[in-house]
Design a protein around this motif. Structure first.
Motif, PDB file in Angstrom:
ATOM      1  N   LYS A  89       0.831  -1.211   0.000  1.00  0.00           N
ATOM      2  CA  LYS A  89       0.000   0.000   0.000  1.00  0.00           C
ATOM      3  C   LYS A  89       0.855   1.246   0.000  1.00  0.00           C
ATOM      4  N   TYR A  90       1.944   1.207   0.779  1.00  0.00           N
ATOM      5  CA  TYR A  90       2.885   2.329   0.820  1.00  0.00           C
ATOM      6  C   TYR A  90       4.292   1.780   0.592  1.00  0.00           C
ATOM      7  N   ALA A  91       5.051   2.457  -0.242  1.00  0.00           N
ATOM      8  CA  ALA A  91       6.435   2.067  -0.509  1.00  0.00           C
ATOM      9  C   ALA A  91       7.367   3.095   0.117  1.00  0.00           C
ATOM     10  N   LEU A  92       8.391   2.604   0.777  1.00  0.00           N
ATOM     11  CA  LEU A  92       9.310   3.488   1.511  1.00  0.00           C
ATOM     12  C   LEU A  92      10.241   4.223   0.558  1.00  0.00           C
ATOM     13  N   ILE A  93      10.367   5.532   0.766  1.00  0.00           N
ATOM     14  CA  ILE A  93      11.357   6.338   0.043  1.00  0.00           C
ATOM     15  C   ILE A  93      12.583   6.535   0.922  1.00  0.00           C
ATOM     16  N   SER A  94      12.386   7.114   2.091  1.00  0.00           N
ATOM     17  CA  SER A  94      13.502   7.364   3.000  1.00  0.00           C
ATOM     18  C   SER A  94      13.062   7.071   4.430  1.00  0.00           C
ATOM     19  N   GLY A  95      14.039   6.729   5.252  1.00  0.00           N
ATOM     20  CA  GLY A  95      13.749   6.397   6.642  1.00  0.00           C
ATOM     21  C   GLY A  95      13.845   4.913   6.916  1.00  0.00           C
ATOM     22  N   PHE A  96      14.708   4.219   6.171  1.00  0.00           N
ATOM     23  CA  PHE A  96      14.834   2.772   6.315  1.00  0.00           C
ATOM     24  C   PHE A  96      15.219   2.388   7.741  1.00  0.00           C
ATOM     25  N   ARG A  97      16.214   3.093   8.314  1.00  0.00           N
ATOM     26  CA  ARG A  97      16.662   2.782   9.667  1.00  0.00           C
ATOM     27  C   ARG A  97      15.560   3.088  10.687  1.00  0.00           C
ATOM     28  N   ARG A  98      14.863   4.214  10.508  1.00  0.00           N
ATOM     29  CA  ARG A  98      13.806   4.581  11.442  1.00  0.00           C
ATOM     30  C   ARG A  98      12.665   3.569  11.419  1.00  0.00           C
ATOM     31  N   LEU A  99      12.279   3.137  10.216  1.00  0.00           N
ATOM     32  CA  LEU A  99      11.215   2.146  10.105  1.00  0.00           C
ATOM     33  C   LEU A  99      11.649   0.821  10.728  1.00  0.00           C
ATOM     34  N   ALA A 100      12.887   0.419  10.475  1.00  0.00           N
ATOM     35  CA  ALA A 100      13.385  -0.836  11.045  1.00  0.00           C
ATOM     36  C   ALA A 100      13.396  -0.768  12.575  1.00  0.00           C
ATOM     37  N   ALA A 101      13.796   0.380  13.121  1.00  0.00           N
ATOM     38  CA  ALA A 101      13.851   0.527  14.576  1.00  0.00           C
ATOM     39  C   ALA A 101      12.451   0.456  15.184  1.00  0.00           C
ATOM     40  N   VAL A 102      11.475   1.111  14.566  1.00  0.00           N
ATOM     41  CA  VAL A 102      10.105   1.084  15.078  1.00  0.00           C
ATOM     42  C   VAL A 102       9.533  -0.330  14.997  1.00  0.00           C
ATOM     43  N   ARG A 103       9.816  -1.035  13.928  1.00  0.00           N
ATOM     44  CA  ARG A 103       9.336  -2.416  13.806  1.00  0.00           C
ATOM     45  C   ARG A 103       9.957  -3.307  14.886  1.00  0.00           C
ATOM     46  N   GLU A 104      11.233  -3.098  15.163  1.00  0.00           N
ATOM     47  CA  GLU A 104      11.879  -3.891  16.207  1.00  0.00           C
ATOM     48  C   GLU A 104      11.276  -3.582  17.579  1.00  0.00           C
ATOM     49  N   LEU A 105      10.974  -2.310  17.826  1.00  0.00           N
ATOM     50  CA  LEU A 105      10.330  -1.937  19.090  1.00  0.00           C
ATOM     51  C   LEU A 105       8.934  -2.543  19.184  1.00  0.00           C
ATOM     52  N   ASN A 106       8.246  -2.613  18.063  1.00  0.00           N
ATOM     53  CA  ASN A 106       6.920  -3.223  18.036  1.00  0.00           C
ATOM     54  C   ASN A 106       7.001  -4.706  18.395  1.00  0.00           C
ATOM     55  N   GLU A 107       8.009  -5.381  17.854  1.00  0.00           N
ATOM     56  CA  GLU A 107       8.188  -6.804  18.161  1.00  0.00           C
ATOM     57  C   GLU A 107       8.547  -7.003  19.628  1.00  0.00           C
ATOM     58  N   LEU A 108       9.410  -6.122  20.148  1.00  0.00           N
ATOM     59  CA  LEU A 108       9.820  -6.245  21.544  1.00  0.00           C
ATOM     60  C   LEU A 108       8.654  -6.042  22.510  1.00  0.00           C
ATOM     61  N   SER A 109       7.663  -5.238  22.079  1.00  0.00           N
ATOM     62  CA  SER A 109       6.493  -4.993  22.933  1.00  0.00           C
ATOM     63  C   SER A 109       5.399  -6.028  22.721  1.00  0.00           C
ATOM     64  N   GLY A 110       5.677  -7.028  21.914  1.00  0.00           N
ATOM     65  CA  GLY A 110       4.665  -8.041  21.626  1.00  0.00           C
ATOM     66  C   GLY A 110       3.541  -7.518  20.754  1.00  0.00           C
ATOM     67  N   GLY A 111       3.834  -6.508  19.988  1.00  0.00           N
ATOM     68  CA  GLY A 111       2.833  -5.938  19.086  1.00  0.00           C
ATOM     69  C   GLY A 111       1.883  -4.966  19.759  1.00  0.00           C
ATOM     70  N   GLN A 112       2.137  -4.640  21.023  1.00  0.00           N
ATOM     71  CA  GLN A 112       1.221  -3.761  21.750  1.00  0.00           C
ATOM     72  C   GLN A 112       1.523  -2.285  21.539  1.00  0.00           C
ATOM     73  N   ARG A 113       2.755  -1.952  21.264  1.00  0.00           N
ATOM     74  CA  ARG A 113       3.151  -0.559  21.086  1.00  0.00           C
ATOM     75  C   ARG A 113       3.861  -0.384  19.746  1.00  0.00           C
ATOM     76  N   HIS A 114       4.029   0.885  19.360  1.00  0.00           N
ATOM     77  CA  HIS A 114       4.730   1.243  18.119  1.00  0.00           C
ATOM     78  C   HIS A 114       4.107   0.530  16.906  1.00  0.00           C
ATOM     79  N   GLN A 115       2.789   0.558  16.857  1.00  0.00           N
ATOM     80  CA  GLN A 115       2.075  -0.074  15.743  1.00  0.00           C
ATOM     81  C   GLN A 115       2.018   0.843  14.515  1.00  0.00           C
ATOM     82  N   THR A 116       2.198   2.132  14.740  1.00  0.00           N
ATOM     83  CA  THR A 116       2.164   3.092  13.633  1.00  0.00           C
ATOM     84  C   THR A 116       3.434   3.927  13.650  1.00  0.00           C
ATOM     85  N   ILE A 117       3.657   4.642  12.552  1.00  0.00           N
ATOM     86  CA  ILE A 117       4.828   5.504  12.437  1.00  0.00           C
ATOM     87  C   ILE A 117       4.431   6.759  11.671  1.00  0.00           C
ATOM     88  N   PRO A 118       4.877   7.940  12.103  1.00  0.00           N
ATOM     89  CA  PRO A 118       4.553   9.160  11.355  1.00  0.00           C
ATOM     90  C   PRO A 118       5.280   9.179  10.014  1.00  0.00           C
TER      91      PRO A 118
END
Length: 360
Positions: free
Chosen positions: A131-160
């Motif tokens: 639905k959305y393709a990343l242009i820039s912010g690869f590291r930021r997106l990866a970090a938020v996804r890792e935080l989401n996994e660490l929280s068991g999917g409860q937090r960091h479900q979205t990203i600005p």
């Protein structure tokens, strides 16, 4: 002395004539003077609210229009679900992520939130590119996804994110590289790799066009170096494990060795040695480069390598052999690589090709 004029009482006939003339010149009860119509229209459209309220409404309307315009141009950040963003829709210019840097970024986001939104666009083929393709912010997106996994999917479900509307795929690649150049410079190898990959994926027709577009603000000398870095990735990209760790001088020396005909020797050396780090990899390549440095150029090579016009994406076979079609200015070539590629196999392939060509 002049005589004063004597006033005379008008006759009944004269009074009647005066009244009739007055009636003709004066509007009747069914007619209104023009000024009455103007006053009535003004009263109809008059805003009874105080001036301050009317100014507030006008200001709010202007702000709404400005917001709509900014959103249409992708200048307004929105919250997007991380699972709706595909990070590899564009081939990334950055090869690897430093775990120490990523740990620091995760801590910063966890403590203070994400300060800078990522950039995405809506691809024309969402079924394949997401639905959305990343242009820039690869590291930021990866970090938020890792935080989401660490929280068991409860937090960091979205990203600005800023939802951009690039004019073309090439414009999206340019935006990605510009963002990385500004925030955290790419390595010399990564610059060349970005240009080479963009050509392989059909974004640009040649490395020259890719370098000229992606690094248009660079000097002529720097663009020339990036073309050399692209050559390193084209020839050795599938073999180098620590390409991003090569310095500018090392990249240029490797490129010079490749132009001198050391491609296959370098590939065989990389394949036959156990390599655990960047120093090991350079120790394998350096002797081959030193062997041709200082030697007089071979006149038979014409002083300049044949320009690669087009290169197909590598085709990997089940037996780990890789095939690649290369078009140069004077013809086509088929490159075979892999552990089973030897002189005997090449002879068999040549016999098959000869048979096919004779049947045409």
């Amino acid at each position: 002395m002049a005589k004063r004029r004597q006033l005379e009482v008008p006759s009944a006939e004269a009074l009647k004539e005066i009244e009739e003339g007055f009636a003709r010149e004066t509007p009747g009860p069914t007619r209104r003077a023009p000024i009455a119509d103007v006053a009535a229209d003004a009263a109809l459209h008059a805003d009874p609210r105080p001036l301050a309220d009317r100014e507030d409404q006008a200001r709010t309307a202007a702000e709404i229009e400005a917001f709509k315009d900014a959103k249409a141009r992708g200048l307004v950040a929105v919250e997007l679900p991380v699972e709706e963003i595909r990070a590899d829709a564009l081939s990334r210019d950055r090869v690897g992520l430093n775990e120490e840097d990523m740990a620091e970024l995760r801590r910063s986001i966890a403590d203070h939130g994400l300060r800078l939104p990522i950039e995405v666009f809506e691809p024309s083929n969402p079924e394949g590119a997401g639905k959305y393709a990343l242009i820039s912010g690869f590291r930021r997106l990866a970090a938020v996804r890792e935080l989401n996994e660490l929280s068991g999917g409860q937090r960091h479900q979205t990203i600005p994110a800023f939802v951009r509307s690039p004019d073309s795929l090439a414009a999206a690649v340019v935006a990605m590289i510009e963002e990385n150049e500004i925030r955290s410079g790419l390595s010399q190898y990564e610059r060349g790799r970005a240009a080479a990959v963009a050509v392989h994926e059909g974004v640009f027709a040649s490395v020259d066009e890719a370098v000229g577009t992606l690094f248009s603000s660079a000097s002529k000398a720097k663009r020339s170096k990036i073309r050399s870095f692209a050559l390193v990735h084209e020839e050795l990209g599938d073999m180098l494990r620590f390409g991003p760790d090569l310095s500018e001088r090392q990249c240029l020396r490797v490129a010079a060795g490749l132009r001198a005909g050391q491609s296959e020797n370098m590939r065989q050396a990389l394949e036959s040695h156990a390599i655990g780090n960047a120093d090991d990899e350079w120790a394998v390549l350096e002797p081959l480069i030193e062997a041709i440095e200082g030697m007089a150029p071979d006149p038979s090579r014409g002083g300049r390598p044949r320009k690669v016009v087009e290169r197909s994406a590598p085709v990997r076979l089940a037996n780990k052999v890789t095939m690649e079609r290369v078009q140069t200015e004077d013809g086509f070539a088929i490159r075979l690589r892999g552990p089973h590629v030897n002189e005997e196999l090449i002879e068999q392939v040549m016999d098959r090709i000869k048979y096919l060509l004779e049947e045409i």
